[in-house]
Write an enzyme that holds these catalytic residues in place. Structure first.
Site, short mmCIF file in Angstrom:
data_model
loop_
_atom_site.label_atom_id
_atom_site.label_comp_id
_atom_site.label_asym_id
_atom_site.label_seq_id
_atom_site.Cartn_x
_atom_site.Cartn_y
_atom_site.Cartn_z
N LYS A 174 15.06 -90.77 -45.22
CA LYS A 174 14.39 -89.46 -45.15
C LYS A 174 12.75 -89.87 -45.05
O LYS A 174 12.34 -90.81 -45.72
CB LYS A 174 14.34 -88.80 -46.25
CG LYS A 174 13.93 -87.36 -46.21
CD LYS A 174 14.44 -86.47 -47.37
CE LYS A 174 13.81 -85.11 -47.52
NZ LYS A 174 14.21 -84.22 -48.48
N SER B 240 18.22 -79.83 -51.49
CA SER B 240 17.84 -80.38 -50.37
C SER B 240 18.65 -81.46 -49.86
O SER B 240 18.69 -81.95 -48.63
CB SER B 240 16.63 -81.00 -50.48
OG SER B 240 15.46 -79.92 -49.87
N SER C 299 15.77 -79.29 -47.44
CA SER C 299 14.81 -80.23 -46.41
C SER C 299 15.19 -81.43 -45.82
O SER C 299 14.53 -81.86 -45.02
CB SER C 299 13.56 -80.43 -47.51
OG SER C 299 13.79 -81.36 -48.43
N1 GLN Z 1 14.88 -75.19 -50.46
C1 GLN Z 1 14.11 -75.58 -51.76
C2 GLN Z 1 12.80 -75.31 -51.51
O1 GLN Z 1 12.28 -74.97 -50.32
C3 GLN Z 1 14.61 -76.80 -52.01
C4 GLN Z 1 13.97 -78.10 -51.25
C5 GLN Z 1 14.09 -79.44 -51.97
O2 GLN Z 1 15.19 -79.49 -52.51
N2 GLN Z 1 13.24 -80.25 -51.56
O3 GLN Z 1 11.76 -75.43 -52.42
#
Ligand code: GLN
Length: 484
Positions: free
Chosen positions: A76, A176, A152
Site C-alpha cells: 500500500k 480500510s 482505503s
Molecule cells: N473509511 C474510513 C474513513 O474514511 C476508514 C478509512 C481507513 O480505515 N483508513 O476514514
C-alpha cells in the site's frame, strides 16, 4: 502459479521449481497487461523489483532463506519504502521518493526477503471507503469493473483479487483492510493496536491506524503477520511483547468456540443478501462445533459519529506537516511565506482531505473542544467497555463486515455521510483497539460478501484459527473473478 498460497509458493521456490526472478516476472507481466484497466498500482518499477528478486534468489541459493523469501508482495502506498515513490494517494506527495523504509517494509523485504511488486493505489491519505478520493484515479473492482473495490486499501485489494500479486499490505483506521477485503473476496486482518509498527506508515489518525495483511487465506495472513509484527522502539505505541507464531493455532478444532452475535449488527441497515450469506456462514460454524450467543454492543451506533470527530482531529494535526517547506508539493507561484502555505495546501490536498482537516480544526478549537472532542473520547471509552462486557460471554464476535456488497463507482462519491456509513460495522473495532478480520463467506448477486470476526486484545491467533477452519470447510476464498 498465480493461484498458489504463500506456503505453496515458498515450497516451489525452495524446491527450485521456479526462481524468484521468474515468479516476480510472471506477476509483473500480469500487472503490465491488466493494471491499465484495474488501476490497482500507482508505482511499478520492474528494475527495482527484479533487483530484489535476484537478492532473494541469492538467499535461496545460500540457504539463508525464510518461509517468505522470494515471494512477491504489493505494498500500500502509505508505507515509506526507500527509493520508491511514496504518494499516499495524494498530489501532495506525488513526487516524493522516500529516503527510508517503514518498519513493515524493512521486515517484509529486508528480513523476510519478500519482493516488492510496487505501490498500490489508495484513497488520499487513507480517507475514504471506495478508493475514489485518490489523486491517481479510482480503482476498479475486478469482480465488476463498474464497481468500487472498497477503501482505503482498494488498490491492494484489487491487486490480490485480480492475482496481480499473491498478497498485499493494507492499513486500517476505520475499516480500510476489512471493508475492501470484503468487497474483493479476500482475507484481511487488522491486528490489535500496537502489534504492527507505525514507523514510516504515513499517519492519518495515529491512535487508530494499524497495518496488516491482505491475502487469499487466513493461513497466508498468519505467515505475513509473523513477518510484519513485533516490538519497534521507533514507534512509541508499539507494544513490547514476546514474539508470537500467529500460525500456531490454525488447526485447532472449533468445538466449544462461543461466537457472540451483537444484536446491533443483525438489525436493520444491512442488505438482506449480505445478511443471508452471513447467516449461512454462522450455520457452517455451528456445524464445525461452535455455539452462538446473542451479545450487545449498546454504544456501537455512536461509533461513526465519534470516529468522525476523533479521526479528523488527529488528521488535522498530522497533516499540518505537509506545508511545502521540506518535501512534497509546493505551489509554483506565491508572494509570501503565508501565501506559499495556503496555496500549497489548497492545491496539494483533495476535497475529502480538506473536509477532514477543517472538521478536525473545528472540533479541537477553543469553545468546541469540550462539546465535540472530549465527548467523542468519552464515547470511545464506552464503546471499548461494551466489548469487554461482550467478551465475558463469548470468545469471538461475528457479523457482517460491510452493510452492502461493492457499490457502483460514483454512487456514493457526492454524499459523504452515505460513504461514512460503509464502515458502520468496522469502526468500533478501531476505537476499541481490538483485532478484526474479514473473510469471504458467499456472494450477493454475484458480488463477494465478507464475514467479520472480532477478537479480544491479542487474540489474533484465535481469529486466524477460526478463519482457517472455516476456509478448510468452504471454498468461498478460492473463488476468483473470471476472467482474471
Ligand atoms: N473509511 C474510513 C474513513 O474514511 C476508514 C478509512 C481507513 O480505515 N483508513 O476514514
Amino acid at each position: 502459479m498465480i493461484t498458489k498460497s504463500l506456503k505453496q509458493l515458498g515450497q516451489a521456490l525452495a524446491a527450485k521449481e521456479i526462481s524468484s526472478v521468474e515468479l516476480t516476472t510472471l506477476f509483473l507481466d500480469r500487472i503490465e497487461r491488466l493494471n491499465p484497466e484495474i488501476n490497482a498500482f500507482i508505482t511499478v518499477d520492474r528494475d527495482q523489483s527484479l533487483a530484489e528478486a535476484r537478492a532473494a534468489d541469492a538467499r535461496l541459493a545460500a540457504g539463508t532463506a525464510g518461509p517468505l523469501t522470494g515471494i512477491p508482495i504489493a505494498q500500500k502506498d502509505i508505507f515509506c519504502a526507500e527509493g520508491w515513490t511514496t504518494t499516499c494517494g495524494s498530489k501532495m506527495l506525488a513526487n516524493f521518493v522516500s529516503p527510508y523504509d517503514a518498519t513493515v517494509i524493512a521486515r517484509l523485504h529486508g528480513e523476510a526477503g519478500m519482493v516488492s511488486l510496487g505501490k498500490t493505489n489508495m484513497d488520499e491519505f487513507a480517507m475514504g471507503s471506495s478508493n475514489e478520493t485518490s489523486y491517481f484515479g479510482p480503482v476498479k473492482n475486478p469482480w465488476d469493473r463498474t464497481r468500487v473495490p472498497g477503501g482505503s486499501s482498494g488498490g491492494s485489494a484489487a491487486a490480490v483479487a485480480a492475482r496481480l500479486a499473491p498478497a498485499a499490505t493494507g492499513t486500517d483506521t476505520g475499516g480500510s483492510i476489512r471493508q475492501p477485503a470484503a468487497l474483493c473476496n479476500l482475507t484481511g486482518l487488522k491486528p490489535t493496536y500496537g502489534v504492527v509498527s507505525r514507523y514510516g506508515m504515513i499517519a492519518f489518525a495515529s491512535s487508530l491506524d494499524q497495518g496488516g495483511p491482505m491475502a487469499a487465506s487466513a493461513e497466508d495472513c498468519a505467515l505475513l503477520l509473523n513477518a510484519m509484527s513485533g516490538f519497534d522502539e521507533r514507534d512509541s505505541t508499539s507494544l513490547d511483547r514476546p514474539a508470537e507464531d500467529y500460525a500456531r493455532d490454525l488447526e485447532q478444532p472449533l468445538a466449544g468456540l462461543r461466537i457472540g452475535l451483537p444484536r446491533e449488527f443483525f438489525g436493520d441497515g444491512c442488505d438482506p443478501a449480505v445478511m443471508a450469506a452471513v447467516q449461512a456462514a454462522l450455520d457452517e460454524y455451528r456445524k464445525l462445533g461452535a455455539t452462538t450467543v446473542e451479545v450487545s454492543l449498546p454504544n456501537s451506533h455512536l461509533s461513526v459519529p465519534a470516529y468522525y470527530v476523533i479521526a479528523p482531529a488527529e488528521a488535522s494535526s498530522n497533516l499540518s506537516r505537509f506545508d511545502g517547506v521540506r518535501y512534497g508539493y509546493r505551489a509554483p507561484d506565491y508572494d509570501s511565506l503565508d501565501d506559499m502555505y495556503m496555496k500549497t495546501r489548497a492545491q496539494g490536498f483533495g476535497a475529502e482531505v480538506k473536509r477532514r482537516i477543517l472538521i478536525g480544526a473545528y472540533v479541537l478549537s477553543h469553545g468546541y473542544y469540550d462539546a465535540y472532542y472530549l465527548q467523542a473520547q468519552r464515547i470511545r471509552r464506552l464503546i471499548a467497555e461494551d466489548f469487554v462486557t461482550a467478551f465475558k460471554s463469548c470468545d469471538i464476535i461475528m457479523g457482517p463486515t460491510s452493510p452492502s456488497p461493492a457499490f457502483k463507482l460514483g454512487e456514493r462519491a457526492a454524499d459523504p455521510v452515505q460513504m461514512y456509513l460503509s464502515d458502520i460495522y468496522t469502526i468500533a473495532v478501531n476505537l476499541a483497539g481490538l483485532p478484526g478480520m474479514s473473510i469471504p463467506c458467499g456472494f450477493a448477486a454475484g458480488l463477494p460478501v465478507g464475514l467479520q470476526l472480532i477478537g479480544d486484545y491479542f487474540a489474533e491467533a484465535r481469529l486466524l484459527n477460526a478463519a482457517h477452519r472455516f476456509q478448510q470447510a468452504t471454498d468461498w476464498h478460492q473463488q476468483t473473478p473470471i476472467p482474471i
